[in-house]
Design an enzyme around this catalytic site. Structure first.
Site: not given
Ligand code: F6P
Length: 359
Positions: A136-137, A181
């Site tokens: 999604i990034d 991120r």
């Molecule tokens: O890399 C995808 C993402 O959704 C980022 O946008 C976000 O910072 C991170 O993963 C969140 O990760 P987690 O699922 O470990 O909280």
């Protein structure tokens, strides 16, 4: 042992919309070639943990099932990163697991980090690998779009469409904190589609005074409400990250910049009340858009085409409206793709009067 070609497939990193459409596409295309497909559970964990965790996948698994149309990962995924000191042991266990299942090749659906780690594992294990970008990034290098990005942007856009109504009722400046991120793609796409007044991204410095100037201008124009999008990776004005916690391997988990912004705006400007919505993981689970399903299907088909041609260490990409493939080492060398502050997205936002940071 069967003498059919056998490949594995796994999803790695944070989940997103379209993963199951990729799995379906890979399984169908492989099956037409007479290959067997082993679905590896929970990313590389399925091959490094004992007992091995996998499921044999056939087109029948998906032909009369809602899964290909849904978000999430049918196989489960792994988003905890890998500590450097554990790499060698994990790589060894991965190789043993892949050999035990007699996998000739692996299709890895992941982001740039997963491409790097798993391609090393596969290289050491002597199995071929093709990567399919998803995130999604939208920060995976070379590809113009990764599976899941369009749907996540749609989720954020719909959130803004909802927020504007309540903002208007209550004379508020509502802040939406979105994921991404260190890359501002998701924030910028959301702000453009959701017609926000302010969009803060990690790539462009900003000033709270400039946001206030924008809010004052809105007020002076006779409008009593505003929408602000902020990407989770944006730093405080003093240059420090706001972060909620760390993950299993000690990396910073972003979150909280929306609250910081709200507190600062409330302190310095009283005309609009602010409130914060942190969308969080709903951004990963929107109903997969047609674009993501189509991309997923084309990527899956291309991955099998590449493996059939005996190629390895390739990542499929969507570039200039075409499917192509690149060496994974070249993808990894590029690092994370950030939002270009001079891109057409940023230009269009500014042309619409959106404050997107200092020029
Ligand atoms: O890399 C995808 C993402 O959704 C980022 O946008 C976000 O910072 C991170 O993963 C969140 O990760 P987690 O699922 O470990 O909280």
């Amino acid at each position: 042992m069967s003498n059919k070609k056998r490949i594995g497939i796994l999803t790695s990193g944070g989940d997103c919309a379209g993963l199951n459409a990729v799995i379906r596409s890979v399984v169908n295309a492989a099956s037409l070639k007479g290959w067997e497909v082993y679905g590896i559970k929970f990313g590389t964990d399925g091959l490094t943990n004992r007992p091995l965790q996998y499921e044999i996948l056939t087109p029948e698994n998906f032909s009369d099932s809602p899964w290909p149309r849904l978000s999430g990962s049918y196989l489960g995924s792994l988003n905890s990163g890998v500590k450097l000191e554990s790499m060698e042991e994990l790589s060894k266990r991965f190789g043993e697991g892949a050999r035990e299942l007699e996998l000739e090749a692996l299709v890895v659906i992941g982001g740039d980090g997963s491409m790097n780690i798993v391609s090393n594992y596969c290289h050491k294990a002597g199995i071929k690998m093709v990567g399919i970008p998803k995130t999604i990034d939208n920060d995976t290098p070379i590809t113009d779009s990764s599976v899941g990005f369009a749907t996540a942007a749609q989720v954020c856009c719909e959130a803004l469409d909802s927020l504007i109504l309540t903002a208007r009722s209550h004379n508020r400046a509502l802040i939406l904190e979105v994921m991404g991120r260190d890359a501002g793609h998701l924030a910028m796409h959301s702000a453009l589609a959701g017609m926000a007044d302010v969009c803060l991204v990690p790539e462009i410095p900003y000033k709270i005074d400039s946001i206030i100037a924008k809010l004052k201008a809105i007020k002076a124009s006779g409008r009593n409400h505003a929408l602000i999008v902020v990407s989770e990776g944006v730093k405080r004005e003093d240059g420090e990250h706001v972060s909620a916690s760390t993950n299993k391997i000690g990396e910073t988990v972003y979150g909280g910049i929306g609250q910081y912004l709200s507190a600062e705006l409330n302190k310095r400007y009283k005309e609009f009340q602010t409130r914060v919505t942190t969308l969080g993981h709903v951004q990963r689970s929107g109903h997969p858009l047609a674009f993501d399903r189509i991309l997923a299907t084309m990527f899956g088909a291309k991955a099998i085409e590449l493996l059939d041609a005996g190629l390895t260490n390739r990542m499929v990409v969507w570039k200039n409206n075409h499917i192509a493939d690149y060496d994974i080492d070249d993808v990894v060398k590029e690092g994370t793709t950030l939002l270009n502050p001079h891109s057409d997205y940023v230009k269009a936002a500014r042309a619409c009067g959106m404050y997107v940071g200092e020029e």
